[in-house]
Motif scaffolding. Structure first.
Motif, mmCIF file in Angstrom:
data_model
loop_
_atom_site.group_PDB
_atom_site.id
_atom_site.type_symbol
_atom_site.label_atom_id
_atom_site.label_comp_id
_atom_site.label_asym_id
_atom_site.label_seq_id
_atom_site.Cartn_x
_atom_site.Cartn_y
_atom_site.Cartn_z
ATOM 1 N N THR A 140 1.202 -1.377 0.197
ATOM 2 C CA THR A 140 -0.412 0.087 0.327
ATOM 3 C C THR A 140 0.648 1.239 0.347
ATOM 4 O O THR A 140 1.772 1.267 0.881
ATOM 5 N N CYS A 141 0.564 1.980 -1.134
ATOM 6 C CA CYS A 141 1.165 2.880 -1.184
ATOM 7 C C CYS A 141 0.711 4.387 -1.491
ATOM 8 O O CYS A 141 -0.406 4.607 -1.470
ATOM 9 N N HIS A 142 1.425 5.880 -1.416
ATOM 10 C CA HIS A 142 0.676 6.429 -1.646
ATOM 11 C C HIS A 142 1.249 7.319 -2.978
ATOM 12 O O HIS A 142 2.754 7.493 -3.297
ATOM 13 N N SER A 191 0.710 10.682 -6.115
ATOM 14 C CA SER A 191 0.779 11.947 -6.041
ATOM 15 C C SER A 191 1.496 12.550 -7.529
ATOM 16 O O SER A 191 2.199 11.931 -8.087
ATOM 17 N N ASP A 251 -0.909 15.696 -1.016
ATOM 18 C CA ASP A 251 -1.697 15.420 -0.637
ATOM 19 C C ASP A 251 -1.630 14.076 -1.772
ATOM 20 O O ASP A 251 -0.219 14.021 -2.621
ATOM 21 N N PHE A 252 -2.805 13.027 -1.717
ATOM 22 C CA PHE A 252 -2.148 11.422 -2.380
ATOM 23 C C PHE A 252 -3.469 11.356 -2.911
ATOM 24 O O PHE A 252 -4.158 11.134 -1.541
ATOM 25 N N VAL A 274 -4.361 7.037 -1.891
ATOM 26 C CA VAL A 274 -3.746 5.911 -1.427
ATOM 27 C C VAL A 274 -3.748 4.327 -3.074
ATOM 28 O O VAL A 274 -5.105 4.388 -3.595
ATOM 29 N N ALA A 312 -9.209 6.194 -3.788
ATOM 30 C CA ALA A 312 -8.497 5.097 -3.989
ATOM 31 C C ALA A 312 -8.482 4.250 -4.598
ATOM 32 O O ALA A 312 -9.317 3.678 -5.957
#
Length: 237
Positions: free
Chosen positions: A13-15, A17, A102-103, A105, A154
């Motif tokens: 699980t990563c972000h 942007s 901000d990002f 998921v 997401a």
């Protein structure tokens, strides 16, 4: 035979942007076209793709390209990486993207016990078998001042080794209407297919225009009634 819900192995699980510095921190208003959807549940979507290779090949050859192309796509569809901001009444909700903070998921998962072909058929099935391939939108954050900050979208990509992949999406419907989300997916998949080529050399769908939100007027105050209903439901929760 009905499919049964099987556990899915979360690999990562990563972000994701937009590339840092490519999008200025931006605030956008909701229009009266968006207001009716504020009270609806999240919009979920699933896309099925044939993929005959192993999980190892998927993680090495496909996922890095998918992440990079998603980041570039979010440069143009940046509200999806932002948040829905809900101030205390009577201030209306609005969209905000904060560069560098901000990002979106992004989850990568694997299923080795569920039949990919059975899931994608039109035959009746228990809808719960699809829940494992849908991402979980992070919960909203509430500031000491009572301002709610809700993540907007997401994504989850699930590999079925030797069979295929699912791309699942959960999003706040007020921001991701059907036409805009289809536009986003076409742009992302076009970049992914180009395999890291310079976007300037790839034939891509047209870019979205976000400034048009500021041009939409509501002289009849159509949004007011929808906001009243939203505030009532939101305060009850």
């Amino acid at each position: 035979m009905a499919a049964h819900l099987q556990p899915y192995n979360i690999i990562e699980t990563c972000h994701i942007s937009p590339p840092k510095g490519t999008v200025a921190s931006t605030t956008l208003p909701l229009t009266f076209f968006d207001a009716p959807w504020l009270t609806l549940p999240l919009a979920d979507s699933l896309f099925f793709f044939s993929f005959q290779n192993s999980t190892e090949s998927f993680l090495k050859d496909f996922v890095p390209n998918l992440k990079q192309s998603l980041s570039i796509t979010l440069q143009h569809f940046f509200p999806y990486a932002g948040k829905l901001i809900i101030p205390p009444r009577p201030d209306p909700p609005y969209l905000h993207y904060n560069d560098g903070e901000d990002f979106l998921v992004f989850t990568v998962a694997e299923s080795t016990k569920t039949d990919f072909d059975q899931l994608q058929t039109d035959a009746p099935k228990d809808i719960s078998v699809l829940h494992g391939v849908l991402p979980k939108l992070p919960p909203p954050h509430v500031s000491p001042e009572g301002i709610q900050m809700r993540p907007i979208m997401a994504m989850q990509v699930t590999i079925f080794p030797g069979a295929g992949i699912y791309i699942g999406n959960s999003a706040t419907h007020a921001v991701a209407d059907g036409v805009t989300f289809s536009h986003f997916m076409k742009y992302w998949m076009s970049l992914t297919k180009s395999s890291g080529k310079d976007p300037a050399t790839v034939l891509l769908p047209s870019l979205p225009i976000h400034s048009c939100r500021n041009m939409i007027k509501d002289p009849g105050e159509v949004a007011a009634g929808h906001l009243e209903r939203f505030w009532s439901q939101n305060s009850a929760k």
